[in-house]
Motif scaffolding. Sequence first.
Motif, mmCIF file in Angstrom:
data_model
loop_
_atom_site.group_PDB
_atom_site.id
_atom_site.type_symbol
_atom_site.label_atom_id
_atom_site.label_comp_id
_atom_site.label_asym_id
_atom_site.label_seq_id
_atom_site.Cartn_x
_atom_site.Cartn_y
_atom_site.Cartn_z
ATOM 1 N N LEU A 246 0.794 -1.283 0.090
ATOM 2 C CA LEU A 246 -0.107 -0.002 0.034
ATOM 3 C C LEU A 246 0.891 1.186 0.120
ATOM 4 C CD1 LEU A 246 -2.840 -0.896 2.466
ATOM 5 C CD2 LEU A 246 -2.963 -0.250 0.039
ATOM 6 N N LYS A 247 1.708 1.417 0.716
ATOM 7 C CA LYS A 247 2.986 2.468 0.765
ATOM 8 C C LYS A 247 3.328 2.830 -0.414
ATOM 9 C CE LYS A 247 4.112 2.217 5.683
ATOM 10 N NZ LYS A 247 5.197 1.843 6.820
ATOM 11 N N ARG A 248 4.011 1.636 -1.167
ATOM 12 C CA ARG A 248 4.583 1.698 -2.405
ATOM 13 C C ARG A 248 3.412 2.285 -3.587
ATOM 14 N NH1 ARG A 248 5.752 -3.112 -2.979
ATOM 15 N NH2 ARG A 248 4.210 -3.652 -4.313
ATOM 16 N N GLU A 249 2.161 1.674 -3.463
ATOM 17 C CA GLU A 249 1.262 2.026 -4.602
ATOM 18 C C GLU A 249 0.686 3.559 -4.425
ATOM 19 O OE1 GLU A 249 0.601 0.396 -7.377
ATOM 20 O OE2 GLU A 249 2.109 -1.036 -6.975
ATOM 21 N N LEU A 250 0.602 3.795 -2.982
ATOM 22 C CA LEU A 250 0.140 5.061 -2.540
ATOM 23 C C LEU A 250 0.976 6.259 -3.038
ATOM 24 C CD1 LEU A 250 -1.773 4.343 0.647
ATOM 25 C CD2 LEU A 250 -2.941 5.114 -1.251
ATOM 26 N N ALA A 251 2.189 6.019 -2.763
ATOM 27 C CA ALA A 251 3.120 6.914 -3.204
ATOM 28 C C ALA A 251 3.296 7.189 -4.465
ATOM 29 C CB ALA A 251 4.732 6.688 -2.630
ATOM 30 N N ALA A 252 3.109 6.004 -5.518
ATOM 31 C CA ALA A 252 3.203 6.379 -7.122
ATOM 32 C C ALA A 252 1.850 6.832 -7.403
ATOM 33 C CB ALA A 252 3.101 4.496 -7.377
ATOM 34 N N ALA A 253 0.915 7.014 -6.707
ATOM 35 C CA ALA A 253 -0.192 7.750 -6.981
ATOM 36 C C ALA A 253 -0.257 8.902 -6.466
ATOM 37 C CB ALA A 253 -1.590 6.799 -6.693
ATOM 38 N N GLY A 254 0.761 9.412 -5.765
ATOM 39 C CA GLY A 254 0.847 10.678 -5.376
ATOM 40 C C GLY A 254 0.083 11.188 -4.022
ATOM 41 N N VAL A 255 -0.167 9.886 -3.345
ATOM 42 C CA VAL A 255 -0.982 10.192 -2.190
ATOM 43 C C VAL A 255 -0.204 10.045 -0.871
ATOM 44 C CG1 VAL A 255 -2.997 9.402 -0.822
ATOM 45 C CG2 VAL A 255 -3.078 9.262 -3.370
ATOM 46 N N LYS A 256 0.053 10.946 -0.354
ATOM 47 C CA LYS A 256 0.783 11.033 0.956
ATOM 48 C C LYS A 256 -0.192 10.309 2.152
ATOM 49 C CE LYS A 256 3.188 14.108 4.268
ATOM 50 N NZ LYS A 256 3.443 15.651 4.640
ATOM 51 N N ALA A 257 0.303 9.350 2.795
ATOM 52 C CA ALA A 257 -0.419 8.559 3.538
ATOM 53 C C ALA A 257 0.446 7.789 4.580
ATOM 54 C CB ALA A 257 -1.243 7.550 2.849
ATOM 55 N N GLU A 258 -0.104 7.671 5.679
ATOM 56 C CA GLU A 258 0.554 6.625 6.574
ATOM 57 C C GLU A 258 -0.322 5.379 6.808
ATOM 58 O OE1 GLU A 258 0.383 7.067 11.623
ATOM 59 O OE2 GLU A 258 1.280 8.427 10.696
ATOM 60 N N VAL A 259 0.500 4.352 6.695
ATOM 61 C CA VAL A 259 -0.320 2.875 7.042
ATOM 62 C C VAL A 259 0.097 2.165 8.031
ATOM 63 C CG1 VAL A 259 -0.975 0.968 5.416
ATOM 64 C CG2 VAL A 259 -0.408 3.196 4.168
ATOM 65 N N SER A 260 -0.857 1.509 8.558
ATOM 66 C CA SER A 260 -0.539 0.936 10.002
ATOM 67 C C SER A 260 -1.476 -0.286 10.173
ATOM 68 C CB SER A 260 -0.674 1.583 11.137
ATOM 69 O OG SER A 260 -1.980 2.207 11.367
ATOM 70 N N GLY A 261 -1.170 -1.247 10.739
ATOM 71 C CA GLY A 261 -2.086 -2.499 11.007
ATOM 72 C C GLY A 261 -3.145 -1.793 12.167
ATOM 73 N N ARG A 262 -4.462 -2.461 12.050
ATOM 74 C CA ARG A 262 -5.460 -2.077 13.123
ATOM 75 C C ARG A 262 -5.708 -3.019 13.988
ATOM 76 N NH1 ARG A 262 -10.905 -2.057 13.435
ATOM 77 N NH2 ARG A 262 -11.210 -3.114 11.581
ATOM 78 N N ALA A 263 -5.494 -2.612 15.520
ATOM 79 C CA ALA A 263 -6.081 -3.725 16.452
ATOM 80 C C ALA A 263 -7.286 -4.124 16.511
ATOM 81 C CB ALA A 263 -5.745 -2.938 17.926
ATOM 82 N N LYS A 264 -7.290 -5.285 16.734
ATOM 83 C CA LYS A 264 -8.879 -6.010 16.627
ATOM 84 C C LYS A 264 -9.326 -6.240 18.101
ATOM 85 C CE LYS A 264 -11.410 -6.750 14.434
ATOM 86 N NZ LYS A 264 -12.562 -5.536 14.070
ATOM 87 N N HIS A 265 -10.398 -5.965 18.336
ATOM 88 C CA HIS A 265 -11.043 -6.355 19.707
ATOM 89 C C HIS A 265 -11.718 -7.471 20.153
ATOM 90 C CE1 HIS A 265 -9.183 -2.414 20.970
ATOM 91 N NE2 HIS A 265 -9.413 -2.005 19.861
ATOM 92 N N ILE A 266 -11.317 -8.344 20.882
ATOM 93 C CA ILE A 266 -11.849 -9.577 20.952
ATOM 94 C C ILE A 266 -13.551 -9.500 21.292
ATOM 95 C CG2 ILE A 266 -12.037 -11.710 22.607
ATOM 96 C CD1 ILE A 266 -8.999 -11.391 23.234
ATOM 97 N N TYR A 267 -14.134 -8.718 21.976
ATOM 98 C CA TYR A 267 -15.611 -8.585 21.969
ATOM 99 C C TYR A 267 -16.201 -8.288 20.473
ATOM 100 C CZ TYR A 267 -20.233 -6.993 23.237
ATOM 101 O OH TYR A 267 -21.717 -6.640 23.234
ATOM 102 N N SER A 268 -15.622 -7.581 19.839
ATOM 103 C CA SER A 268 -16.034 -7.406 18.423
ATOM 104 C C SER A 268 -16.148 -8.400 17.412
ATOM 105 C CB SER A 268 -15.321 -6.172 17.762
ATOM 106 O OG SER A 268 -15.298 -6.219 16.641
#
Length: 462
Positions: A246-268
Amino acid sequence: MVAIVHVPSPGSLAAADAKAFAAWIDHVAAAYAPAERAAIGKALDSARVRYTGLRTADGEPWLDRALGTAGIVAALKLDADSVRAAILLGAPFAPGFDAAALAESVGAEVAQIVVGAARMGAIRAAPGSAAREDHDLQAENLRKMLLAMVEDIRVVLINLAERTQALRFLVGSDDTPADARAQAARETLDLFAPLANRLGVWQLKWELEDLSLRALEPEAYQRIAGLLDERRLDRQHYIENVQATLKRELAAAGVKAEVSGRAKHIYSIWNKMRRKQRGIESLYDIRAVRILVDEVKDCYAALGVVHNLWSPVPREFDDYIAKPKANNYRSLHTAVIGPEDKPLEVQIRTFDMHRQSEHGVAAHWRYKEGAHAGRRDPGYEEKIAWLRQVLDWKDAVADAGEWLQQFKSSLFTDTIYVLTPQGKVVDLPRGATPVDFAYAVHTSLGHRCRGAKVDGVMVPLN
């Protein structure tokens, strides 16, 4: 990435030395100005004297409860007065409490928050034995009452923090009776987690739900935690590869972005497995990433990049930017068939939306540096108007303007909420008399009513 419930070690600060308290101040109050740190330290000194030998109703030393709550409040980045009020949360339960003396000692504003929090903390949910329909109605009325009764939203936020600390203690204590733990957890799922959700304070909502599940369904909680942990390294490696792509493709598209994993919660996860009757691996958001960008237009540009990389899953796209949730939550959600043909959830939002989603209404009380350090946002009144809008518990509205006007007049202007000695909430029109209340409880009570007490004081029936 999965969020496992944090339960602190059994070590208590109630018997700690001065060095330990100084370290606590350095940790909790690091973001505040020197004068504010000094005021927080003074509140701590007062609390240490007031709480000597004092415990909460569920057995936790009051000093531990108050400091745990204050730590959560500081993590929400509320102002210094909120942290001071959280430290003094147990003052009304100490022998010889004098509200006027407290106001003189710490200031009227902090004292009002402390007293308001104690009053709000006295509200309890309907017993689990109540009929389902009565139970749901009572929970809804209580949620409305909790919010209608406070003049300062910080009271609500501090109560949510206190409930989080209470559950941490109950879940982590081997001495707590199982029925007391279960009652607190049910009450949390009925009142406090939905309250955190409606205020958009996701940080507390998730922990409240996970702690409640751990208390009510310990085997299910441990089973899901175990399943997640078994494949943790595989899932982490997978997410790292997705992030790099995602970081590579977003940069190629000219989109400045921060990409991170997202915590999952056990109740959900538990809720979705139960609701959809699916195994854990078939859920789209077990593997999840978040993309943060600067502007709204970049959200949609990033969405195009994601859908160009991987095939979207039908009926799994939600645009909460164009149509925010009732609590003002804004984000793009999409599910795709990612690498290795595995389902993947992607959330896309701006940095500002992310701050709002993490802290909700608490974001409007964030600590500010500079000339106005510790003061409210300039747009405070507008934000409180927005807050009152989200306090309606209905998700669907036909006409937002008409609904808001009706809501304000019905909940805050024309309705009062009265608590019976048994804890039931009765809503009455403003101006109602004790006789009206008696008839609302039961016709025979209205016929036989000869006198009334409000807050322990005899009042006229009219």
